[in-house]
Motif scaffolding. Structure first.
Motif, PDB file in Angstrom:
ATOM      1  N   LEU A  22       4.231  -6.472  -1.673  1.00 25.42           N
ATOM      2  CA  LEU A  22       4.724  -5.719  -2.478  1.00 25.42           C
ATOM      3  C   LEU A  22       6.187  -5.782  -3.025  1.00 25.42           C
ATOM      4  O   LEU A  22       6.906  -5.865  -2.133  1.00 25.42           O
ATOM      5  N   GLY A  23       6.432  -5.619  -4.090  1.00 24.48           N
ATOM      6  CA  GLY A  23       7.903  -5.403  -4.650  1.00 24.48           C
ATOM      7  C   GLY A  23       8.240  -3.997  -4.547  1.00 24.48           C
ATOM      8  O   GLY A  23       7.616  -2.976  -4.254  1.00 24.48           O
ATOM      9  N   PRO A  24       9.555  -3.566  -4.900  1.00 21.74           N
ATOM     10  CA  PRO A  24       9.967  -2.555  -4.954  1.00 21.74           C
ATOM     11  C   PRO A  24       9.218  -1.221  -5.804  1.00 21.74           C
ATOM     12  O   PRO A  24       9.184  -1.483  -6.999  1.00 21.74           O
ATOM     13  N   GLY A  25       8.977  -0.348  -5.122  1.00 23.62           N
ATOM     14  CA  GLY A  25       8.129   0.738  -5.868  1.00 23.62           C
ATOM     15  C   GLY A  25       6.685   0.595  -6.047  1.00 23.62           C
ATOM     16  O   GLY A  25       6.187   1.389  -6.843  1.00 23.62           O
ATOM     17  N   GLU A  26       6.073  -0.517  -5.727  1.00 15.66           N
ATOM     18  CA  GLU A  26       4.791  -0.948  -6.015  1.00 15.66           C
ATOM     19  C   GLU A  26       3.974  -0.246  -4.980  1.00 15.66           C
ATOM     20  O   GLU A  26       4.457   0.003  -3.844  1.00 15.66           O
ATOM     21  N   VAL A  27       2.864  -0.191  -5.300  1.00 19.19           N
ATOM     22  CA  VAL A  27       1.539   0.286  -4.542  1.00 19.19           C
ATOM     23  C   VAL A  27       0.360  -0.487  -4.516  1.00 19.19           C
ATOM     24  O   VAL A  27       0.038  -1.048  -5.406  1.00 19.19           O
ATOM     25  N   SER A  71       5.444   0.589  -1.083  1.00 20.20           N
ATOM     26  CA  SER A  71       6.864   0.327  -1.044  1.00 20.20           C
ATOM     27  C   SER A  71       7.792   1.061  -1.737  1.00 20.20           C
ATOM     28  O   SER A  71       7.512   1.628  -2.924  1.00 20.20           O
ATOM     29  N   ALA A  72       8.879   1.288  -1.008  1.00 18.57           N
ATOM     30  CA  ALA A  72       9.933   2.430  -1.684  1.00 18.57           C
ATOM     31  C   ALA A  72      10.566   1.488  -2.744  1.00 18.57           C
ATOM     32  O   ALA A  72      10.867   0.342  -3.016  1.00 18.57           O
ATOM     33  N   LEU A  73      10.852   2.429  -3.928  1.00 21.32           N
ATOM     34  CA  LEU A  73      11.575   1.831  -5.099  1.00 21.32           C
ATOM     35  C   LEU A  73      13.187   1.471  -4.637  1.00 21.32           C
ATOM     36  O   LEU A  73      13.679   0.370  -5.092  1.00 21.32           O
ATOM     37  N   ARG A  74      13.639   2.282  -3.694  1.00 22.11           N
ATOM     38  CA  ARG A  74      15.048   1.856  -2.932  1.00 22.11           C
ATOM     39  C   ARG A  74      14.946   2.430  -1.598  1.00 22.11           C
ATOM     40  O   ARG A  74      14.360   3.218  -1.181  1.00 22.11           O
ATOM     41  N   LYS A  75      15.926   1.768  -0.632  1.00 28.42           N
ATOM     42  CA  LYS A  75      15.780   1.962   0.593  1.00 28.42           C
ATOM     43  C   LYS A  75      16.293   3.542   1.056  1.00 28.42           C
ATOM     44  O   LYS A  75      15.572   4.147   1.825  1.00 28.42           O
ATOM     45  N   SER A  76      16.948   4.024   0.052  1.00 33.86           N
ATOM     46  CA  SER A  76      17.420   5.318   0.154  1.00 33.86           C
ATOM     47  C   SER A  76      16.483   6.497  -0.553  1.00 33.86           C
ATOM     48  O   SER A  76      16.888   7.623  -0.485  1.00 33.86           O
ATOM     49  N   ALA A  77      15.437   5.866  -1.038  1.00 35.12           N
ATOM     50  CA  ALA A  77      14.566   6.962  -1.750  1.00 35.12           C
ATOM     51  C   ALA A  77      13.002   6.213  -1.394  1.00 35.12           C
ATOM     52  O   ALA A  77      12.459   5.573  -1.959  1.00 35.12           O
ATOM     53  N   PRO A  78      12.584   7.185  -0.350  1.00 31.47           N
ATOM     54  CA  PRO A  78      11.131   6.921   0.009  1.00 31.47           C
ATOM     55  C   PRO A  78      10.126   7.058  -1.183  1.00 31.47           C
ATOM     56  O   PRO A  78      10.498   7.658  -1.832  1.00 31.47           O
ATOM     57  N   SER A  79       8.948   6.465  -1.008  1.00 30.94           N
ATOM     58  CA  SER A  79       7.815   6.539  -2.074  1.00 30.94           C
ATOM     59  C   SER A  79       7.222   7.928  -1.958  1.00 30.94           C
ATOM     60  O   SER A  79       7.273   8.457  -0.914  1.00 30.94           O
ATOM     61  N   ASP A  80       6.936   8.357  -3.402  1.00 27.95           N
ATOM     62  CA  ASP A  80       6.197   9.619  -3.521  1.00 27.95           C
ATOM     63  C   ASP A  80       4.941   9.544  -3.102  1.00 27.95           C
ATOM     64  O   ASP A  80       4.118  10.672  -2.875  1.00 27.95           O
ATOM     65  N   TRP A  81       4.559   8.309  -2.684  1.00 29.13           N
ATOM     66  CA  TRP A  81       2.916   7.860  -2.493  1.00 29.13           C
ATOM     67  C   TRP A  81       2.699   7.987  -0.961  1.00 29.13           C
ATOM     68  O   TRP A  81       3.626   7.271  -0.318  1.00 29.13           O
ATOM     69  N   GLN A  82       1.611   8.128  -0.594  1.00 31.77           N
ATOM     70  CA  GLN A  82       1.329   8.199   0.818  1.00 31.77           C
ATOM     71  C   GLN A  82       0.060   7.175   1.061  1.00 31.77           C
ATOM     72  O   GLN A  82      -0.901   7.407   0.194  1.00 31.77           O
ATOM     73  N   VAL A  83       0.061   6.447   2.220  1.00 33.79           N
ATOM     74  CA  VAL A  83      -1.202   5.698   2.320  1.00 33.79           C
ATOM     75  C   VAL A  83      -2.294   6.733   2.687  1.00 33.79           C
ATOM     76  O   VAL A  83      -2.100   7.564   3.275  1.00 33.79           O
ATOM     77  N   VAL A 125      -0.403  -2.029  -8.064  1.00 36.06           N
ATOM     78  CA  VAL A 125       0.308  -1.224  -9.222  1.00 36.06           C
ATOM     79  C   VAL A 125       1.435  -1.162  -9.216  1.00 36.06           C
ATOM     80  O   VAL A 125       2.392  -0.833  -8.354  1.00 36.06           O
ATOM     81  N   PRO A 126       2.208  -1.776 -10.365  1.00 41.34           N
ATOM     82  CA  PRO A 126       3.533  -1.708 -10.738  1.00 41.34           C
ATOM     83  C   PRO A 126       4.161  -0.423 -10.604  1.00 41.34           C
ATOM     84  O   PRO A 126       3.709   0.375 -10.740  1.00 41.34           O
ATOM     85  N   ALA A 127       5.547  -0.470 -10.193  1.00 40.50           N
ATOM     86  CA  ALA A 127       6.251   0.762 -10.183  1.00 40.50           C
ATOM     87  C   ALA A 127       6.253   1.610 -11.309  1.00 40.50           C
ATOM     88  O   ALA A 127       6.109   2.769 -11.072  1.00 40.50           O
ATOM     89  N   ARG A 128       6.399   1.075 -12.331  1.00 42.10           N
ATOM     90  CA  ARG A 128       6.221   1.809 -13.591  1.00 42.10           C
ATOM     91  C   ARG A 128       5.026   2.614 -13.745  1.00 42.10           C
ATOM     92  O   ARG A 128       5.121   3.915 -14.077  1.00 42.10           O
ATOM     93  N   VAL A 129       3.972   1.962 -13.594  1.00 39.92           N
ATOM     94  CA  VAL A 129       2.636   2.528 -13.679  1.00 39.92           C
ATOM     95  C   VAL A 129       2.314   3.640 -12.647  1.00 39.92           C
ATOM     96  O   VAL A 129       2.124   4.780 -12.822  1.00 39.92           O
ATOM     97  N   ALA A 130       2.954   3.133 -11.419  1.00 42.00           N
ATOM     98  CA  ALA A 130       2.919   4.354 -10.141  1.00 42.00           C
ATOM     99  C   ALA A 130       3.747   5.309 -10.421  1.00 42.00           C
ATOM    100  O   ALA A 130       3.222   6.643 -10.232  1.00 42.00           O
ATOM    101  N   GLN A 131       4.801   5.295 -11.134  1.00 44.46           N
ATOM    102  CA  GLN A 131       5.675   6.540 -11.544  1.00 44.46           C
ATOM    103  C   GLN A 131       5.255   7.408 -12.531  1.00 44.46           C
ATOM    104  O   GLN A 131       5.167   8.481 -12.395  1.00 44.46           O
ATOM    105  N   LYS A 132       4.583   6.580 -13.609  1.00 45.51           N
ATOM    106  CA  LYS A 132       4.211   7.510 -14.892  1.00 45.51           C
ATOM    107  C   LYS A 132       2.824   7.740 -15.216  1.00 45.51           C
ATOM    108  O   LYS A 132       2.345   8.735 -15.743  1.00 45.51           O
ATOM    109  N   ASN A 133       1.834   6.864 -14.567  1.00 38.72           N
ATOM    110  CA  ASN A 133       0.513   6.938 -15.001  1.00 38.72           C
ATOM    111  C   ASN A 133      -0.407   6.815 -13.907  1.00 38.72           C
ATOM    112  O   ASN A 133      -1.528   6.020 -13.930  1.00 38.72           O
ATOM    113  N   MET A 134       0.101   7.124 -12.636  1.00 39.38           N
ATOM    114  CA  MET A 134      -0.930   7.150 -11.397  1.00 39.38           C
ATOM    115  C   MET A 134      -0.985   8.787 -10.949  1.00 39.38           C
ATOM    116  O   MET A 134      -0.237   9.016 -10.768  1.00 39.38           O
TER     117      MET A 134
END
Length: 344
Positions: A22-27, A71-83, A125-134
Motif C-alpha cells: 500500500l501507498g500512503p492513505g491507501e486501503v 496505510s496512514a496518509l502521513r505518519k502523524s495522521a493515523p488512517s480514519d479506516w480500520q481493518v 483503493v487510492p487515497a483520494r477515493v478512500a477519503q472522498k468516496n468510500m
C-alpha cells in the motif's frame, strides 16, 4: 491473487496478479461482492476506455467488501479506516480543486481519479477515493446491495439534475439496470412511471418496481406508435441510441424535460425538429457520472430498502467463468446484472 485482466478488445483473462504494498492513505479491501455493469460491457467490446483505463489492466468497478489493510496518509495522521470495517467504494473521486469541482459540478471534474479492479479477490483503493468516496456500511447492509451504490448514484445524479417532482408523469426508455433504477426512484418520489424496453423479465421487474405500464419495444417499431398516453412531463432516455434520443424529444409534452442519460456511440449524431424544440419550450439535458453527494444519497436509498440487489441481480458466475460471460453479454445476453464469485 486471481483477477480479471482486460488485454484489449474482447480479450479478458483470469490471471494471478501480484499484490503490491500500500501507498500512503491507501486501503486494501477483500471483495465480498462484485457485479457486472453495462459500462464494463462497452469497455470489453471496445477494448479500452480513454479516461477510465488502459489495457492491460484489472477490470470491473461495482464492489463492496471488508478492509483488510490500511496505510496512514502521513505518519502523524493515523488512517480514519480500520481493518475489519465493511465498506463500499465508488469507482472514482474528484480532485476538489479544478473549475468544475469549485463550481459545484464534481461529476465533471477535470481530474477524476478512477478505480477499477472489482473482478478480483482484493482491490487497493487510492487515497483520494478512500477519503472522498468510500463509505461504511450498516451491520445489516448486504454486500450485494451495497455494490449497487455506483450505478444508483449516477441515477440519483440524473434525477437531481432533472428536478423530478411528485405527481409528474415519467417515461423511462430502456429497461436495463439503469432504466430500472430510474423506475424505482421515480416511483419512490411519487411519480407515475411508464417503462419501455425489451425482454419480458426486465419488463416484469419494471412492473414490480412500480411502473404503471411496461411496454415491449419491437425492433424497428416507431416508439410513438406503441407508447401509451404520450406526451409525458419527463422522458428519461436510458438506451444510448441516436434514434431513441430523437424519439424521446417527440414524446415529451410542451414545457417538458428530456434527460439524455444513455451515452451514444462515439461519433454518432442526432437531428431534432427546431420548431418542436422552440415552440414546445422543451428542456433538454444530459447527465453524466456522479458526485460524492450522489454516492451518499444512493447508499441511503439502498439502506432504506428502496433499491435491493434482489431486483437487479438475476444471475451469478465464478470468476473463472467471467470471460465467457462477457462474450455472451456481447452477443446479446439479456441478464440484468450478474454477481461474480471472486473467491472461488
Amino acid at each position: 491473487m486471481k483477477a480479471a485482466v482486460l488485454h484489449g478488445k474482447e480479450d479478458l483473462r483470469i490471471e494471478n496478479v501480484p499484490e503490491r504494498p500500500l501507498g500512503p492513505g491507501e486501503v486494501r479491501i477483500r471483495i465480498e461482492a462484485a457485479l457486472t455493469c453495462g459500462t464494463d460491457l462497452k469497455v470489453f467490446k471496445r477494448g479500452y476506455h480513454a479516461r477510465m483505463l488502459v489495457p492491460p489492466t484489472v477490470f470491473g468497478h461495482e464492489l463492496a467488501g471488508v478492509i483488510v489493510e490500511v496505510s496512514a496518509l502521513r505518519k502523524s495522521a493515523p488512517s480514519d479506516w480500520q481493518v475489519g470495517e465493511r465498506v463500499v467504494a465508488a469507482n472514482s473521486a474528484p480532485c476538489g480543486t479544478c473549475l468544475y469541482c469549485q463550481s459545484g459540478q464534481p461529476n465533471l471534474c477535470d481530474d477524476l481519479l478512477f478505480l477499477n479492479g472489482a473482478y478480483a479477490e482484493s482491490i487497493i483503493v487510492p487515497a483520494r477515493v478512500a477519503q472522498k468516496n468510500m463509505l461504511r456500511l450498516k451491520p445489516a447492509t448486504a454486500f450485494h446491495d451495497a455494490a449497487l451504490v455506483e450505478p444508483l448514484a449516477c441515477v440519483v445524479q440524473g434525477l437531481a439534475e432533472t428536478g423530478l417532482r411528485a405527481g409528474q408523469r415519467v417515461l423511462v426508455l430502456g429497461a436495463g439496470p439503469i432504466g430500472l433504477m430510474f423506475v424505482a426512484l421515480a416511483r419512490h418520489l411519487g411519480c407515475a412511471v411508464v417503462a419501455a424496453g425489451r425482454g419480458e423479465t426486465r419488463l416484469a421487474t419494471a412492473r414490480r418496481l412500480g411502473a404503471e405500464a411496461a411496454v415491449e419495444v419491437p425492433a424497428g417499431e416507431p416508439l410513438e406508435a406503441i407508447i401509451p398516453e404520450a406526451p409525458y412531463d419527463v422522458v428519461i432516455e436510458a438506451v444510448g441510441k441516436p434514434e431513441t434520443w430523437e424519439a424521446a424529444v417527440r414524446l415529451a409534452r410542451k414545457g417538458g424535460k428530456v434527460n439524455f442519460f444513455g451515452g451514444c456511440p462515439s461519433g454518432t449524431s442526432v437531428r431534432f425538429d427546431t420548431t418542436l424544440l422552440h415552440y414546445s419550450n422543451l428542456t433538454l439535458l444530459a447527465s453524466f457520472h456522479h458526485s460524492p453527494h450522489a454516492i451518499r444519497s444512493a447508499l441511503e436509498f439502498i439502506e432504506a430498502g428502496v433499491v435491493r440487489a434482489a431486483d437487479f441481480v438475476d444471475g451469478q458466475c465464478a470468476l473463472s467463468e467471467l470471460p465467457a460471460l462477457f462474450k455472451k453479454m456481447a452477443a446479446g445476453n439479456h441478464a440484468v446484472k450478474t454477481a461474480v464469485r471472486v473467491s472461488e
